[in-house]
Design a protein around this motif. Structure first.
Motif, PDB file in Angstrom:
ATOM      1  N   PRO A 106       0.832  -1.221   0.000  1.00 19.93           N
ATOM      2  CA  PRO A 106       0.000   0.000   0.000  1.00 19.93           C
ATOM      3  C   PRO A 106       0.859   1.259   0.000  1.00 19.93           C
ATOM      4  CG  PRO A 106      -0.785  -1.569   1.644  1.00 19.93           C
ATOM      5  CD  PRO A 106       0.524  -2.091   1.148  1.00 19.93           C
ATOM      6  N   VAL A 107       0.338   2.305  -0.636  1.00 22.99           N
ATOM      7  CA  VAL A 107       1.049   3.582  -0.718  1.00 22.99           C
ATOM      8  C   VAL A 107       0.977   4.331   0.613  1.00 22.99           C
ATOM      9  CG1 VAL A 107       1.074   5.833  -1.879  1.00 22.99           C
ATOM     10  CG2 VAL A 107       0.661   3.742  -3.201  1.00 22.99           C
ATOM     11  N   ASP A 108      -0.197   4.285   1.265  1.00 24.35           N
ATOM     12  CA  ASP A 108      -0.398   4.982   2.541  1.00 24.35           C
ATOM     13  C   ASP A 108      -1.560   4.316   3.266  1.00 24.35           C
ATOM     14  OD1 ASP A 108      -2.667   5.881   1.166  1.00 24.35           O
ATOM     15  OD2 ASP A 108      -1.741   7.797   0.652  1.00 24.35           O
ATOM     16  N   ASP A 109      -1.978   4.884   4.386  1.00 29.31           N
ATOM     17  CA  ASP A 109      -3.051   4.282   5.188  1.00 29.31           C
ATOM     18  C   ASP A 109      -4.376   4.231   4.427  1.00 29.31           C
ATOM     19  OD1 ASP A 109      -1.354   3.828   7.285  1.00 29.31           O
ATOM     20  OD2 ASP A 109      -1.922   5.627   8.407  1.00 29.31           O
ATOM     21  N   LYS A 110      -4.660   5.282   3.662  1.00 29.23           N
ATOM     22  CA  LYS A 110      -5.898   5.294   2.884  1.00 29.23           C
ATOM     23  C   LYS A 110      -5.895   4.183   1.841  1.00 29.23           C
ATOM     24  CE  LYS A 110      -8.715   8.274  -0.111  1.00 29.23           C
ATOM     25  NZ  LYS A 110      -8.800   9.596  -0.781  1.00 29.23           N
ATOM     26  N   ASP A 111      -4.762   3.995   1.187  1.00 29.59           N
ATOM     27  CA  ASP A 111      -4.647   2.935   0.187  1.00 29.59           C
ATOM     28  C   ASP A 111      -4.729   1.558   0.844  1.00 29.59           C
ATOM     29  OD1 ASP A 111      -4.222   2.097  -2.548  1.00 29.59           O
ATOM     30  OD2 ASP A 111      -2.199   1.491  -1.940  1.00 29.59           O
ATOM     31  N   LYS A 112      -4.165   1.437   2.030  1.00 25.43           N
ATOM     32  CA  LYS A 112      -4.246   0.168   2.778  1.00 25.43           C
ATOM     33  C   LYS A 112      -5.698  -0.181   3.083  1.00 25.43           C
ATOM     34  CE  LYS A 112      -2.317  -2.125   6.883  1.00 25.43           C
ATOM     35  NZ  LYS A 112      -3.600  -2.560   7.501  1.00 25.43           N
ATOM     36  N   LEU A 113      -6.459   0.816   3.500  1.00 22.16           N
ATOM     37  CA  LEU A 113      -7.876   0.606   3.774  1.00 22.16           C
ATOM     38  C   LEU A 113      -8.623   0.226   2.500  1.00 22.16           C
ATOM     39  CD1 LEU A 113     -10.332   0.759   5.670  1.00 22.16           C
ATOM     40  CD2 LEU A 113     -10.450   3.214   5.168  1.00 22.16           C
ATOM     41  N   ALA A 114      -8.313   0.917   1.398  1.00 23.49           N
ATOM     42  CA  ALA A 114      -8.974   0.628   0.124  1.00 23.49           C
ATOM     43  C   ALA A 114      -8.703  -0.802  -0.329  1.00 23.49           C
ATOM     44  CB  ALA A 114      -8.505   1.617  -0.946  1.00 23.49           C
ATOM     45  N   ARG A 115      -7.498  -1.284  -0.096  1.00 23.34           N
ATOM     46  CA  ARG A 115      -7.155  -2.661  -0.482  1.00 23.34           C
ATOM     47  C   ARG A 115      -7.943  -3.674   0.338  1.00 23.34           C
ATOM     48  NH1 ARG A 115      -1.707  -3.271  -3.042  1.00 23.34           N
ATOM     49  NH2 ARG A 115      -1.132  -1.221  -3.816  1.00 23.34           N
ATOM     50  N   GLU A 116      -8.216  -3.338   1.579  1.00 22.51           N
ATOM     51  CA  GLU A 116      -9.030  -4.229   2.406  1.00 22.51           C
ATOM     52  C   GLU A 116     -10.490  -4.191   1.950  1.00 22.51           C
ATOM     53  OE1 GLU A 116      -8.333  -2.635   6.259  1.00 22.51           O
ATOM     54  OE2 GLU A 116      -6.263  -3.386   6.394  1.00 22.51           O
ATOM     55  N   MET A 117     -10.963  -2.999   1.632  1.00 17.86           N
ATOM     56  CA  MET A 117     -12.357  -2.840   1.226  1.00 17.86           C
ATOM     57  C   MET A 117     -12.632  -3.392  -0.172  1.00 17.86           C
ATOM     58  SD  MET A 117     -12.927   1.044   2.701  1.00 17.86           S
ATOM     59  CE  MET A 117     -14.667   1.160   2.299  1.00 17.86           C
ATOM     60  N   MET A 118     -11.602  -3.401  -1.033  1.00 16.35           N
ATOM     61  CA  MET A 118     -11.826  -3.784  -2.426  1.00 16.35           C
ATOM     62  C   MET A 118     -12.139  -5.270  -2.578  1.00 16.35           C
ATOM     63  SD  MET A 118      -8.063  -3.937  -4.257  1.00 16.35           S
ATOM     64  CE  MET A 118      -7.007  -5.395  -4.083  1.00 16.35           C
ATOM     65  N   ILE A 119     -11.754  -6.079  -1.600  1.00 12.80           N
ATOM     66  CA  ILE A 119     -11.900  -7.526  -1.740  1.00 12.80           C
ATOM     67  C   ILE A 119     -13.360  -7.923  -1.923  1.00 12.80           C
ATOM     68  CG2 ILE A 119     -11.569  -9.747  -0.577  1.00 12.80           C
ATOM     69  CD1 ILE A 119      -9.031  -8.545   0.695  1.00 12.80           C
ATOM     70  N   SER A 120     -14.251  -7.308  -1.130  1.00 14.00           N
ATOM     71  CA  SER A 120     -15.670  -7.661  -1.243  1.00 14.00           C
ATOM     72  C   SER A 120     -16.252  -7.225  -2.584  1.00 14.00           C
ATOM     73  CB  SER A 120     -16.462  -7.037  -0.092  1.00 14.00           C
ATOM     74  OG  SER A 120     -16.416  -5.622  -0.149  1.00 14.00           O
ATOM     75  N   PHE A 121     -15.634  -6.213  -3.234  1.00 12.84           N
ATOM     76  CA  PHE A 121     -16.085  -5.761  -4.550  1.00 12.84           C
ATOM     77  C   PHE A 121     -15.485  -6.622  -5.666  1.00 12.84           C
ATOM     78  CE2 PHE A 121     -17.004  -2.218  -1.883  1.00 12.84           C
ATOM     79  CZ  PHE A 121     -18.065  -1.544  -2.474  1.00 12.84           C
ATOM     80  N   ALA A 122     -14.352  -7.241  -5.391  1.00 13.67           N
ATOM     81  CA  ALA A 122     -13.681  -8.040  -6.414  1.00 13.67           C
ATOM     82  C   ALA A 122     -14.495  -9.281  -6.779  1.00 13.67           C
ATOM     83  CB  ALA A 122     -12.290  -8.445  -5.933  1.00 13.67           C
ATOM     84  N   HIS A 123     -15.117  -9.919  -5.795  1.00 13.34           N
ATOM     85  CA  HIS A 123     -15.847 -11.160  -6.070  1.00 13.34           C
ATOM     86  C   HIS A 123     -16.985 -10.975  -7.078  1.00 13.34           C
ATOM     87  CE1 HIS A 123     -13.555 -13.433  -3.143  1.00 13.34           C
ATOM     88  NE2 HIS A 123     -13.852 -12.564  -2.184  1.00 13.34           N
ATOM     89  N   PRO A 124     -17.893 -10.007  -6.884  1.00 11.97           N
ATOM     90  CA  PRO A 124     -18.946  -9.825  -7.907  1.00 11.97           C
ATOM     91  C   PRO A 124     -18.404  -9.330  -9.241  1.00 11.97           C
ATOM     92  CG  PRO A 124     -19.087  -8.096  -6.234  1.00 11.97           C
ATOM     93  CD  PRO A 124     -18.109  -9.112  -5.726  1.00 11.97           C
ATOM     94  N   THR A 125     -17.276  -8.600  -9.206  1.00 15.57           N
ATOM     95  CA  THR A 125     -16.685  -8.138 -10.468  1.00 15.57           C
ATOM     96  C   THR A 125     -16.134  -9.324 -11.256  1.00 15.57           C
ATOM     97  OG1 THR A 125     -16.067  -6.076  -9.348  1.00 15.57           O
ATOM     98  CG2 THR A 125     -15.090  -6.473 -11.505  1.00 15.57           C
ATOM     99  N   ILE A 126     -15.495 -10.255 -10.560  1.00 16.60           N
ATOM    100  CA  ILE A 126     -15.008 -11.480 -11.213  1.00 16.60           C
ATOM    101  C   ILE A 126     -16.182 -12.251 -11.806  1.00 16.60           C
ATOM    102  CG2 ILE A 126     -13.954 -13.750 -10.791  1.00 16.60           C
ATOM    103  CD1 ILE A 126     -12.212 -12.276  -8.628  1.00 16.60           C
ATOM    104  N   ASN A 127     -17.273 -12.337 -11.059  1.00 14.82           N
ATOM    105  CA  ASN A 127     -18.459 -13.033 -11.548  1.00 14.82           C
ATOM    106  C   ASN A 127     -18.967 -12.407 -12.836  1.00 14.82           C
ATOM    107  OD1 ASN A 127     -20.682 -14.948 -11.283  1.00 14.82           O
ATOM    108  ND2 ASN A 127     -21.931 -13.185 -10.739  1.00 14.82           N
ATOM    109  N   ASN A 128     -19.008 -11.079 -12.881  1.00 10.97           N
ATOM    110  CA  ASN A 128     -19.468 -10.396 -14.096  1.00 10.97           C
ATOM    111  C   ASN A 128     -18.484 -10.560 -15.244  1.00 10.97           C
ATOM    112  OD1 ASN A 128     -21.963  -9.434 -13.226  1.00 10.97           O
ATOM    113  ND2 ASN A 128     -21.072  -7.616 -12.282  1.00 10.97           N
ATOM    114  N   MET A 129     -17.184 -10.591 -14.925  1.00 12.08           N
ATOM    115  CA  MET A 129     -16.209 -10.788 -15.994  1.00 12.08           C
ATOM    116  C   MET A 129     -16.336 -12.194 -16.578  1.00 12.08           C
ATOM    117  SD  MET A 129     -12.148  -9.926 -16.222  1.00 12.08           S
ATOM    118  CE  MET A 129     -12.451  -8.162 -16.252  1.00 12.08           C
ATOM    119  N   GLN A 130     -16.590 -13.179 -15.731  1.00  8.05           N
ATOM    120  CA  GLN A 130     -16.813 -14.531 -16.242  1.00  8.05           C
ATOM    121  C   GLN A 130     -18.032 -14.566 -17.159  1.00  8.05           C
ATOM    122  OE1 GLN A 130     -16.337 -16.515 -12.090  1.00  8.05           O
ATOM    123  NE2 GLN A 130     -15.886 -18.131 -13.554  1.00  8.05           N
ATOM    124  N   LYS A 131     -19.093 -13.848 -16.783  1.00  7.30           N
ATOM    125  CA  LYS A 131     -20.298 -13.801 -17.615  1.00  7.30           C
ATOM    126  C   LYS A 131     -20.007 -13.151 -18.963  1.00  7.30           C
ATOM    127  CE  LYS A 131     -23.690 -13.545 -13.827  1.00  7.30           C
ATOM    128  NZ  LYS A 131     -24.688 -12.678 -13.152  1.00  7.30           N
TER     129      LYS A 131
END
Length: 307
Positions: A106-131
């Motif tokens: 991570p670049v900084d604390d905000k980016d560290k938080l974003a990386r933690e938060m992005m995981i829950s968004f990655a799963h449905p995005t992967i699902n849509n990419m598979q579709k």
């Protein structure tokens, strides 16, 4: 047109790039901005690997790499051709996430938080990419990340790129639209907001598709994905017509030819070359936002600016 012997001599002028290791190819995705090319590729690859990268690029890699491993039969890693046998979602996702965490801190604390938060968004995005991949390719056997190369006869070095998804008849270029981290008004709290998908193809992405189409002559697709939906563009869109893609490929080679001619004119002298590049827009919202010390020193040396 240069003779073969002349081209070999011309290649000597490209040796100052990559910290003296030389420049041996162009990329269709890194040929948009001459200033950033001079700044970044005058530094060695070891330093470029240390460039600060915020969560959106890793998010895209997590989504696309996971989807490739789930949907494709073969993956190219450099010269290696890997048969993808493991199709366990959890295994693949965790492997890709570990790769990101180990190689792009991570670049900084905000980016560290974003990386933690992005995981829950990655799963449905992967699902849509598979579709999207399924809608484009159906049950065709797919290959990921195959290298292709081409260049105009007057060019010194090749253009090389890797195709996201490829069958015997089609090619697909995938683009994710990651969510954006935002701060709640009046509170010390953050949330993720969806990024809308484009209603028209991005011209920069069309340049990449144009290169892959020129190399393969296979039916092109450009698709965008977020956690809510996906959008597919094909050759029924004016910007993905065969003739328009060839036109864009010709523009790409013209741009790179002019860059090569500048390098040759300057005899590979990076300092001289920088005088033909516009000074960096240091107030740009993201291009020069997170610079490492070596980039700042290079900006000072080449353009006399304090970054």
């Amino acid at each position: 047109m240069w003779k073969t012997k002349g081209k070999k001599q011309m290649k000597e002028y490209f040796k100052n790039f990559n910290g003296g290791q030389g420049l041996d190819h162009w990329s269709p995705s890194s040929s948009q901005n001459f200033t950033r090319f001079v700044l970044n590729y005058s530094l060695p690859q070891e330093l470029r690997r240390l460039f600060l990268i915020r969560y959106k690029a890793p998010f895209g890699n997590l989504v696309n790499n996971t989807t490739q491993r789930l949907t494709c039969e073969v993956l190219f890693e450099g010269d290696k051709k890997i048969t993808l046998k493991n199709k366990n979602y959890d295994d693949i996702f965790q492997q890709e996430l570990d790769e990101i965490n180990n190689n792009t801190p991570p670049v900084d604390d905000k980016d560290k938080l974003a990386r933690e938060m992005m995981i829950s968004f990655a799963h449905p995005t992967i699902n849509n990419m598979q579709k999207a991949v399924k809608e484009i390719f159906g049950n065709e056997k797919l290959v990921a990340e195959r290298y292709v190369s081409a260049k105009h006869n007057d060019m010194v070095i090749d253009i090389i790129g890797r195709i996201d998804y490829e069958s015997n008849e089609k090619i697909g270029e995938a683009k994710t639209k990651p969510p954006t981290i935002k701060k709640k008004r009046g509170k010390d709290e953050y949330y993720m907001a969806s990024t809308q998908l484009p209603t028209e193809p991005d011209p920069m992405h069309i340049n990449q598709v144009a290169f892959y189409y020129h190399c393969t002559k296979r039916k092109p697709f450009l698709f965008y994905v977020n956690e809510n939906e996906y959008t597919i563009f094909d050759n029924t869109h004016n910007m993905l017509r065969n003739d328009y893609l060839e036109y864009q490929y010709n523009l790409l080679t013209q741009r790179l030819k002019s860059w090569e001619q500048l390098i040759i004119f300057c005899k590979g002298d990076i300092q001289k070359l920088s005088s033909f590049a516009e000074p960096p827009e240091l107030n740009h919202p993201f291009y020069y936002r997170d610079l490492i010390d070596e980039q700042k020193k290079q900006i000072k040396q080449l353009w006399g600016l304090d970054a």
